[in-house]
Design an enzyme around this catalytic site. Structure first.
Site, PDB file in Angstrom:
ATOM      1  N   LYS A 150       0.845  -1.202   0.000  1.00  0.00           N
ATOM      2  CA  LYS A 150       0.000   0.000   0.000  1.00  0.00           C
ATOM      3  C   LYS A 150       0.880   1.252   0.000  1.00  0.00           C
ATOM      4  CE  LYS A 150      -0.383   0.010   5.044  1.00  0.00           C
ATOM      5  NZ  LYS A 150      -1.098  -0.652   6.140  1.00  0.00           N
ATOM      6  N   ARG A 160     -10.857   0.094  13.838  1.00  0.00           N
ATOM      7  CA  ARG A 160     -10.666   0.761  12.549  1.00  0.00           C
ATOM      8  C   ARG A 160     -11.509   0.013  11.535  1.00  0.00           C
ATOM      9  NH1 ARG A 160      -4.630   1.378  10.148  1.00  0.00           N
ATOM     10  NH2 ARG A 160      -5.310  -0.438   8.987  1.00  0.00           N
ATOM     11  N   HIS A 204      -6.810  -7.136  12.100  1.00  0.00           N
ATOM     12  CA  HIS A 204      -5.566  -6.372  12.185  1.00  0.00           C
ATOM     13  C   HIS A 204      -5.339  -5.984  13.645  1.00  0.00           C
ATOM     14  CE1 HIS A 204      -2.290  -4.151  10.512  1.00  0.00           C
ATOM     15  NE2 HIS A 204      -2.836  -2.953  10.533  1.00  0.00           N
ATOM     16  N   TYR A 241      20.002  30.012  10.101  1.00  0.00           N
ATOM     17  CA  TYR A 241      19.098  31.025  10.669  1.00  0.00           C
ATOM     18  C   TYR A 241      19.045  30.948  12.191  1.00  0.00           C
ATOM     19  CZ  TYR A 241      17.139  31.572   5.953  1.00  0.00           C
ATOM     20  OH  TYR A 241      16.963  31.812   4.628  1.00  0.00           O
ATOM     21  N   ASP A 288      15.828  24.479   1.595  1.00  0.00           N
ATOM     22  CA  ASP A 288      16.525  23.638   0.607  1.00  0.00           C
ATOM     23  C   ASP A 288      17.849  23.094   1.103  1.00  0.00           C
ATOM     24  OD1 ASP A 288      14.849  24.195  -1.881  1.00  0.00           O
ATOM     25  OD2 ASP A 288      15.331  26.207  -1.172  1.00  0.00           O
TER      26      ASP A 288
HETATM   27  C1  LIG Z   1      -0.487  -1.749   6.762  1.00  0.00           C
HETATM   28  C2  LIG Z   1      -1.105  -3.017   7.072  1.00  0.00           C
HETATM   29  C3  LIG Z   1      -0.333  -4.171   7.260  1.00  0.00           C
HETATM   30  C4  LIG Z   1       1.173  -4.145   7.345  1.00  0.00           C
HETATM   31  O1  LIG Z   1       1.570  -3.528   8.567  1.00  0.00           O
HETATM   32  P1  LIG Z   1       3.096  -3.454   8.980  1.00  0.00           P
HETATM   33  O2  LIG Z   1       3.085  -2.931  10.357  1.00  0.00           O
HETATM   34  O3  LIG Z   1       3.733  -2.484   8.030  1.00  0.00           O
HETATM   35  O4  LIG Z   1       3.653  -4.800   8.837  1.00  0.00           O
HETATM   36  C5  LIG Z   1      -1.000  -5.372   7.419  1.00  0.00           C
HETATM   37  N1  LIG Z   1      -2.343  -5.427   7.418  1.00  0.00           N
HETATM   38  C6  LIG Z   1      -3.114  -4.326   7.250  1.00  0.00           C
HETATM   39  C7  LIG Z   1      -4.583  -4.452   7.275  1.00  0.00           C
HETATM   40  C8  LIG Z   1      -2.534  -3.088   7.082  1.00  0.00           C
HETATM   41  O5  LIG Z   1      -3.295  -2.002   6.941  1.00  0.00           O
END
Ligand SMILES: *Cc1c(COP(=O)(O)O)cnc(C)c1O
Length: 369
Positions: free
Chosen positions: A33, A131, A163, A264, A314
């Site tokens: 992603k 989530r 997750h 600065y 920069d």
């Molecule tokens: C981003 C994500 C992962 C990977 O997470 P990491 O901490 O980068 O390994 C796995 N599953 C879902 C649903 C995610 O959104």
């Protein structure tokens, strides 16, 4: 470009191999992603496949479609969308779809009838992250309807997933609590005679620290880019290596007297005759201004130098010391395998290495591998 973002695709492939070895018995999904955490979606996806990733995962459906259009023929899961999908494009592309609500399920089913193909679904359960995913209380109704649609030949339920909220804090009580809710969710699927091809819960941290939670598939993201989110007890980075390096070259090297204020506001003043190096990247290039004042370091000729004074738009300055042999044109490593780590930059900036990778990776010219 005065800043160079270099991606080591061999490292990504090797990291996937290392993660496969850790999760023997499970398949691996390379999470690509957000343009593969800034590493380049298509190229990183290819590297992950080369390393043996049976799956690729993207939050955005457009990224899943882009992988297919680039010729990837393996399993791809995508998960972040509402009822607008676009399922009419995802289903013919053979992308596995996540579903966490009745409304999205019905939208998928409608598109499935229209296309005449039965998409493979992974039911996303919210086991406690708060989530994405279906709350456990609403899961029975979602599974009942999914089973009905499966029996009608409209969809095929192949997965259940969730997750974790605190996987990067091994031993955190929420991990076991979420695992228990996940087990309940799996029971609910079994009660409805839903045969699951893949059950998956583990992100990078859980892939590395919780073999009991590998199930059929693990979903490492940050680890495949060589930035493990948990410390390796063996101090060996879990056999992973960073894939991204951010470098530039010294634009100016000059001697100055003791008492010279630098950048600065003169927040840094030389305490001896010394040599300053001008690094031609600044906050417009992604270098957090908050990393000035010595909080972040760079490497030149194998030595580390903190940022002297403020980061400008920069550029910023480093104090190379009186005896330096550094010269204009020398490579400056902001982070990468031979310099500081993205984690160190994250600590300096008060963020996480995920954001450091996305931020600098976002500077890669469009379409560059
Ligand atoms: C981003 C994500 C992962 C990977 O997470 P990491 O901490 O980068 O390994 C796995 N599953 C879902 C649903 C995610 O959104």
């Amino acid at each position: 470009m005065s800043i160079a973002i270099t991606i080591d695709h061999g490292a990504i492939a090797d990291n996937i191999r290392a993660l496969r070895a850790r999760a023997a018995g499970a398949q691996v999904m390379g999470v690509v992603k957000a343009d593969a955490y800034g590493h380049g979606l298509i190229e990183a996806g290819r590297a992950a496949r080369e390393g043996g990733a049976a799956w690729l995962g993207t939050a955005q459906p457009t990224e899943a479609l882009a992988l297919r259009e680039a010729g990837d023929e393996g399993r791809i899961l995508t998960w972040l969308y509402g009822p607008d999908g676009p399922f009419d494009r995802l289903i013919p592309a053979g992308i596995d779809l996540s579903v966490g609500s009745l409304k999205v399920l019905e939208a998928i089913a409608a598109a499935a009838r229209a296309t005449g193909e039965a998409p493979r679904l992974h039911v996303f359960v919210d086991t406690g992250l708060g989530r994405e995913g279906c709350p456990i209380d609403l899961l029975p109704a979602l599974l009942d309807r999914a089973k009905e649609l499966q029996d009608a030949g409209t969809v095929s339920v192949v997965g259940m997933w969730s997750h974790l909220a605190w996987a990067d804090r091994p031993g955190h009580p929420t991990i076991d609590r979420q695992a228990a809710v996940f087990a309940t969710a799996l029971d609910m699927a079994a009660e409805r005679a839903l045969t699951l091809e893949v059950r998956h819960l583990a992100n990078s941290a859980a892939t590395l620290t919780r073999p009991d939670l590998h199930f059929d598939l693990v979903r490492p993201g940050i680890a495949m880019y060589g930035c493990p989110p948990v410390e390796d007890p063996d101090g060996a980075l879990w056999g992973l290596r960073p894939a991204m390096a951010v470098t530039t070259r010294l634009a100016l090297v000059k001697p100055v007297h003791a008492g010279q204020g630098v950048s600065y506001g003169h927040e840094y003043t030389t305490d001896r005759e010394t040599v300053l190096g001008l690094v031609p990247v600044g906050y417009a290039d992604g270098v957090f201004r908050s990393c000035g004042g010595g909080r972040a370091e760079v490497a030149v000729r194998g030595s580390r130098y903190p940022i002297a004074g403020r980061v400008c738009m920069d550029q910023f300055v480093i104090d190379l010391g009186p005896d330096t042999e550094a010269t204009e044109g020398d490579e400056v490593i902001l982070f990468g395998p031979d310099g500081p780590t993205a984690q160190e930059w994250a600590a300096a900036a008060g963020t996480i290495d995920y954001e450091i990778l996305c931020r600098f990776g976002g500077l890669r010219p469009k379409g560059e591998a």
